[in-house]
Scaffold this motif. Structure first.
Motif, short mmCIF file in Angstrom:
data_model
loop_
_atom_site.label_atom_id
_atom_site.label_comp_id
_atom_site.label_asym_id
_atom_site.label_seq_id
_atom_site.Cartn_x
_atom_site.Cartn_y
_atom_site.Cartn_z
N ILE A 169 24.63 4.59 -31.41
CA ILE A 169 25.46 4.85 -30.23
C ILE A 169 26.68 5.21 -30.72
O ILE A 169 27.43 4.54 -31.31
CB ILE A 169 25.53 3.37 -29.34
N ILE A 170 27.28 6.35 -30.07
CA ILE A 170 28.43 7.35 -30.50
C ILE A 170 29.52 6.75 -29.15
O ILE A 170 28.98 7.13 -28.07
CB ILE A 170 28.26 8.41 -30.72
N SER A 171 30.69 6.55 -29.75
CA SER A 171 31.54 5.96 -28.62
C SER A 171 32.88 6.87 -29.00
O SER A 171 33.20 6.95 -30.15
CB SER A 171 31.75 4.59 -28.40
N LEU A 172 33.75 6.86 -27.94
CA LEU A 172 35.17 7.33 -27.99
C LEU A 172 36.08 6.23 -28.50
O LEU A 172 37.32 6.55 -29.03
CB LEU A 172 35.90 8.00 -26.63
N TYR A 173 35.77 5.03 -27.91
CA TYR A 173 36.73 3.73 -28.53
C TYR A 173 35.90 2.94 -29.86
O TYR A 173 34.73 3.13 -30.08
CB TYR A 173 36.65 2.81 -27.32
N GLY A 174 36.85 2.34 -30.52
CA GLY A 174 36.43 1.42 -31.48
C GLY A 174 35.79 -0.02 -31.24
O GLY A 174 35.33 -0.54 -32.34
N ASP A 175 35.73 -0.33 -30.27
CA ASP A 175 35.40 -1.61 -29.73
C ASP A 175 34.42 -1.72 -28.39
O ASP A 175 34.14 -2.72 -27.79
CB ASP A 175 36.51 -2.47 -29.46
N ASP A 176 33.87 -0.51 -28.19
CA ASP A 176 33.07 -0.40 -26.86
C ASP A 176 31.90 0.53 -27.09
O ASP A 176 32.44 1.80 -27.13
CB ASP A 176 33.83 0.01 -25.45
N VAL A 177 30.74 -0.06 -27.36
CA VAL A 177 29.63 1.06 -27.74
C VAL A 177 28.45 0.90 -26.74
O VAL A 177 27.37 1.26 -27.04
CB VAL A 177 29.05 1.09 -29.39
N SER A 178 28.73 0.18 -25.74
CA SER A 178 27.70 -0.02 -24.69
C SER A 178 27.34 1.41 -24.06
O SER A 178 28.13 2.36 -23.69
CB SER A 178 28.02 -1.02 -23.53
N LYS A 179 26.05 1.74 -23.70
CA LYS A 179 25.52 2.84 -23.29
C LYS A 179 25.86 3.28 -21.82
O LYS A 179 26.10 4.61 -21.59
CB LYS A 179 23.96 2.88 -23.26
N GLY A 180 26.23 2.31 -20.92
CA GLY A 180 26.65 2.57 -19.67
C GLY A 180 28.14 2.77 -19.52
O GLY A 180 28.40 2.79 -18.34
N SER A 181 28.98 2.77 -20.59
CA SER A 181 30.45 2.43 -20.59
C SER A 181 30.72 3.93 -20.38
O SER A 181 30.22 4.92 -20.79
CB SER A 181 30.94 1.80 -21.47
N ARG A 182 32.23 4.07 -20.01
CA ARG A 182 33.06 5.28 -20.08
C ARG A 182 33.01 5.93 -21.36
O ARG A 182 33.10 7.23 -21.54
CB ARG A 182 34.13 5.25 -19.38
N PRO A 183 33.27 5.11 -22.36
CA PRO A 183 33.85 5.88 -23.66
C PRO A 183 32.37 6.29 -24.24
O PRO A 183 32.42 7.00 -25.31
CB PRO A 183 34.27 4.53 -24.53
N TYR A 184 31.05 5.95 -23.84
CA TYR A 184 29.82 6.43 -24.48
C TYR A 184 29.88 7.92 -24.29
O TYR A 184 29.91 8.46 -23.09
CB TYR A 184 28.65 5.75 -23.69
N ILE A 185 29.52 8.82 -25.20
CA ILE A 185 29.43 10.02 -25.05
C ILE A 185 28.12 10.66 -25.84
O ILE A 185 27.68 12.01 -25.46
CB ILE A 185 30.32 10.97 -26.01
N GLY A 186 27.30 9.78 -26.32
CA GLY A 186 25.88 10.16 -26.63
C GLY A 186 25.35 9.46 -27.69
O GLY A 186 25.99 8.14 -28.30
N LYS A 187 24.31 9.89 -28.44
CA LYS A 187 23.67 9.01 -29.61
C LYS A 187 22.79 9.76 -30.31
O LYS A 187 22.49 11.11 -29.97
CB LYS A 187 22.83 7.63 -28.52
N LEU A 188 22.25 9.12 -31.43
CA LEU A 188 21.35 9.79 -32.22
C LEU A 188 20.19 8.84 -32.45
O LEU A 188 20.24 7.61 -32.69
CB LEU A 188 21.99 9.67 -33.68
N ARG A 189 18.89 9.53 -32.18
CA ARG A 189 17.69 8.64 -32.45
C ARG A 189 16.78 9.01 -33.52
O ARG A 189 16.50 10.06 -33.59
CB ARG A 189 16.96 8.29 -31.07
N SER A 190 16.32 8.11 -34.46
CA SER A 190 15.32 8.53 -35.16
C SER A 190 14.06 7.73 -35.15
O SER A 190 13.74 6.88 -34.22
CB SER A 190 15.70 7.83 -36.71
#
Length: 407
Positions: A169-190
């Motif tokens: 989970i990729i985020s703009l903030y260093g302390d908030d990586v929840s998927k539904g939050s404003r800092p969430y900008i994308g993800k990588l899935r394997s």
């Protein structure tokens, strides 16, 4: 009053504002005075409401802001440009016109710059710090190697293990990586074997992208919360690692199919999609729902990638094949001093020119992304046009993932 004095006074006020209202500190055992980010949102500044800058003539204001933007081209002084954009809507619109995209300026200024293609004909130098204790990864824009400063914080990713796959989970903030939050900008899935990866963007890179329904959209039976806030993830790239049991085929081989970037973008005059603003989702205004996916849905997400016959028109990146060094008895690549530690994770990506490329010709191709180890849990990441910092970061995260069938 001389123009130089006006600029100095303005920077003085902006400096106090940026320290009070724009710096955000992060923890997770990686504390540093430079680990901060400036939010790309309009922040009311009371200090300017009754100041002399409010009634400054438009022509003079534009001239002053242009001089500030031209003088502060590196971080941390670059924060003055961001502070100007946060004063009021008028100042913000002027700064958005003045500040050019990374493709033209070679600078990362606003957070949206992380979604825009990098500079042409030059690599933008960044580096990644890995924290193995909590499985997090931090992307920085390097400032000065002679200082103890970590650099300008850009992005953060956290590894989330699932029963049959792995998410970053990729985020703009260093302390908030929840998927539904404003800092969430994308993800990588394997996938389970770590051989196939999909990069998802939180918003459409172009008008023709297809949305992948999330758990929320399937449960609520809606495709979008609003026309400007897509409620799903958009697949923008697929990463494939060639099967290589016990390393019998030599070094890793990988290729990246960039769904959202046309192959013509690397040609002279070519254009890659460029996002201009964040379209924040309204998902966080709804009650949180547990994450789950059916087995058929997970399988479909990986089988829906572009097949070999559907890659026409898409940019395809391949890793540059290393050369065997007879004296060192190892595989070698020329990173021009940016990589100092041998690792199976090191790679350089170039644009694919088909299967009929001569071995010597590949060595002279333009490197679009290079990634390599320089110390314990420290890796360099250099990228350029037509991929963005977000896309480059996601591709590098795929190299960290455990690959059962590629080692």
């Amino acid at each position: 009053m001389p123009l130089k004095s006006i600029i100095q006074d303005m920077k003085g006020e902006l400096g106090s504002i940026s320290r009070k209202g724009f710096d955000v500190k992060f923890g997770h055992g990686m504390g540093s005075r430079s680990q901060r980010i400036v939010q790309d949102s309009l922040v009311p500044i009371d200090a300017f409401n009754q100041s002399c800058w409010e009634n400054m003539p438009a022509e003079l204001l534009r001239d002053v802001l242009m001089r500030i933007e031209a003088s502060d081209i590196t971080w941390p002084p670059r924060k003055n440009v961001v502070a100007c954009a946060g004063v009021c809507r008028n100042w913000r619109e002027i700064m958005k016109e003045i500040v050019k995209t990374p493709e033209i300026s070679g600078n990362l200024t606003f957070p949206i710059s992380l979604k825009q293609p990098g500079p042409r004909n030059t690599l933008l130098q960044c580096y990644i710090k890995r924290n193995c204790s909590n499985q997090t990864y931090y992307l920085y824009l390097g400032l000065n190697q002679s200082t103890n400063d970590d650099g300008k914080f850009l992005l953060m990713a956290r590894k989330c293990l699932r029963p049959t796959c792995t998410d970053y989970i990729i985020s703009l903030y260093g302390d908030d990586v929840s998927k539904g939050s404003r800092p969430y900008i994308g993800k990588l899935r394997s996938n389970f074997l770590g051989t196939k990866f999909t990069i998802y963007d939180s918003q459409s890179p172009n008008s023709g992208a297809k949305v992948t329904k999330s758990c929320f959209t399937r449960l609520m039976n809606v495709n979008q919360v609003s026309p400007r806030a897509p409620a799903g993830n958009y697949p923008v790239a697929h990463i494939l690692y060639e099967l290589n049991i016990l390393g019998s085929r030599g070094p890793r081989r990988m290729q990246c199919i960039m769904n959202a970037i046309p192959a013509s973008s690397i040609e002279p005059g070519g254009v890659a999609p460029t996002q201009t603003e964040f379209l924040h989702s309204n998902l966080d205004t709804f009650p949180s729902l547990p994450f789950f996916r059916s087995k058929s849905t997970r399988a479909e997400s990986f089988q829906s990638g572009p097949l070999s016959g559907q890659r026409d028109g898409m940019l395809v990146l391949r890793n540059k094949a290393p050369r065997w060094h007879e004296q060192l008895h190892c595989w070698c690549l020329n990173f021009n001093g940016r990589v100092t530690v041998a690792s199976v994770k090191n790679f350089q990506l170039v644009a694919s020119a088909g299967e009929n490329v001569a071995p010597g010709q590949e060595q002279h191709m333009n490197v679009i992304l290079q990634f390599g180890k320089v110390g314990k849990d420290v890796f360099t990441m250099d990228y350029q046009y037509p991929i963005s910092a977000f896309q480059a970061f996601a591709i590098c995260l795929s190299s960290f993932d455990t690959k059962i069938a590629c080692e």
